[in-house]
Design a protein around this motif. Structure first.
Motif, short mmCIF file in Angstrom:
data_model
loop_
_atom_site.label_atom_id
_atom_site.label_comp_id
_atom_site.label_asym_id
_atom_site.label_seq_id
_atom_site.Cartn_x
_atom_site.Cartn_y
_atom_site.Cartn_z
N GLY A 214 5.55 7.82 -19.11
CA GLY A 214 4.49 7.84 -19.06
C GLY A 214 3.55 9.18 -18.81
N ASP A 215 2.19 8.91 -17.87
CA ASP A 215 0.94 9.98 -17.46
C ASP A 215 1.53 10.74 -16.12
OD1 ASP A 215 -0.01 7.53 -16.34
OD2 ASP A 215 -2.26 8.10 -17.65
N GLY A 216 2.33 9.93 -15.65
CA GLY A 216 2.64 9.76 -13.99
C GLY A 216 1.75 9.70 -13.38
N ASN A 217 0.81 8.31 -13.90
CA ASN A 217 -0.24 7.82 -12.89
C ASN A 217 0.45 6.67 -12.09
OD1 ASN A 217 -1.88 10.10 -12.44
ND2 ASN A 217 -2.47 9.71 -14.76
N TYR A 218 1.52 6.50 -12.66
CA TYR A 218 2.45 4.91 -12.55
C TYR A 218 2.76 5.26 -11.26
CZ TYR A 218 2.85 2.28 -16.88
OH TYR A 218 3.29 1.66 -17.32
N SER A 219 2.96 3.75 -9.92
CA SER A 219 2.70 4.29 -8.93
C SER A 219 3.60 3.68 -8.10
CB SER A 219 1.38 4.03 -8.15
OG SER A 219 0.80 3.40 -8.23
N ARG A 220 4.02 3.79 -6.80
CA ARG A 220 5.63 2.87 -6.74
C ARG A 220 5.41 3.33 -4.85
NH1 ARG A 220 5.05 1.20 -10.26
NH2 ARG A 220 6.98 1.13 -12.21
N ASP A 221 6.01 2.47 -4.22
CA ASP A 221 5.89 2.89 -2.64
C ASP A 221 7.65 3.04 -2.30
OD1 ASP A 221 5.95 1.91 0.13
OD2 ASP A 221 4.78 0.19 -0.32
N PHE A 222 7.87 4.52 -2.32
CA PHE A 222 8.39 4.46 -2.43
C PHE A 222 9.52 4.89 -0.74
CE2 PHE A 222 7.34 6.76 -5.92
CZ PHE A 222 8.26 7.10 -6.96
#
Length: 329
Positions: A214-222
């Motif tokens: 994707g465009d890198g704007n997906y976010s995660r709670d690492f």
């Protein structure tokens, strides 16, 4: 709890040769517990056990949770079960839903039955943030989930349903820990289903361009591994009746985009090799079954377990990158 008391307590860690399992083995051995590891080495590695394979308090059982007799042998004289064994990865489950179901559901029931029959004190198991599925709300709150988006997510939700039924039907004490994007030392960077952080670390160390889905704007709670260890210990030792027979988000409680992640990694690694800062990033299509954003509420864990995560993404990455640089170059 004193050293003398802990020496009389035995913990079974299924999947103990895996990333999370081996870190749990190491931690609890360090605190003087008796630790039994059950693993079939399908995804775990013997090298993860090397540091303590000769520890008198450690016992390895090479077996498969899909085999009920292996489960029965593993729970013998065990006080607590920390069930980590599973086939992870959303893409793997889409490619091979049958094996994912066999391990994650049939294997889970086998472990529950064996633990019930052996009268273990408590069964703590690795649940998953994938259970939130298509739920749009942020942050994710334990009591509000959506429809699963992959076979893997279905299996982890089914685990929670079985744990609840075993608690109600047989009086078992169970606690599920919904892991959010766990990372840290010993996480395997190799293979088709490698997690994003070790995979990107390895590529950057080799001066290769990471490919972001994707465009890198997906976010995660690492979530750094030491926060996960803390949650397992709290779940095992809690005497709060409200904390038993339920599920908890196991996370840091913050989110970062994949673009943020890569920039943090480049910054950490460039301290060892400055030119890594200049490695280009590539972008590919979104991955099937992925949710756009993930952020955990950790209020329930704070309130009922006294959980206070010690490592943010950046703090955890500093430690993880140091480990990878030392061990995998």
């Amino acid at each position: 709890m004193s050293k003398q008391e802990t020496n009389n307590t035995t913990i079974l860690i299924t999947g103990g040769a895996g990333f999370i399992g081996s870190n749990l083995c190491e931690y609890f051995l360090g605190k003087g517990y008796q630790v039994v590891c059950l693993d079939n080495f399908a995804t775990g590695h013997r090298c993860n056990l090397k540091a303590f394979e000769n520890n008198a308090n450690f016992r390895l059982i090479e077996g498969d949770i899909r085999n009920h007799k292996d489960c029965e042998a593993a729970v013998l004289d065990v006080d607590y079960v920390l069930h980590q064994a599973a086939l992870g990865s959303v893409p793997r489950s889409i490619k091979d839903p049958v094996t994912t179901n066999d391990v994650n559901v049939t294997g889970f029931i086998n472990m529950l039955v064996a633990a019930r029959d052996a009268k273990v004190k408590r069964f703590i198991y690795a649940a998953s943030s994938s259970t939130y599925g298509d739920s749009q709300g942020l942050p994710k709150v334990e009591e509000v989930i959506g429809k699963p988006l992959s076979p893997y997510a279905i299996t982890k939700y089914v685990n929670e349903l079985y744990a609840e039924i075993f608690s109600k039907s047989y009086g078992m004490e169970t606690i599920g820990l919904r892991y959010f994007n766990v990372f840290g030392r010993k996480q395997d960077p190799n293979g088709a289903y490698a997690a994003v952080i070790p995979k990107f670390v390895m590529q950057l160390m080799q001066m290769q361009s990471p490919v972001i889905n994707g465009d890198g704007n997906y976010s995660r709670d690492f979530t750094y591994i030491d926060n996960v260890i803390q949650m397992n210990e709290l779940a095992m030792l809690t005497e709060n009746p409200l904390a038993i027979n339920t599920v908890f988000n196991t996370a840091y409680g913050d989110r970062n985009t994949l673009n943020d992640l890569v920039n943090y990694l480049k910054g950490s690694l460039s301290k060892y090799r400055p030119e890594i800062a200049n490695v280009a990033i590539e972008y590919g299509p979104n991955r099937a079954g992925d949710i756009p954003h993930s952020l955990a509420s950790i209020d329930k864990a704070k309130e009922l377990l006294g959980y206070h995560p010690q490592y943010s993404l950046q703090e955890g990455l500093e430690e993880a990158v140091a480990w990878y640089w030392e061990n995998l170059r």
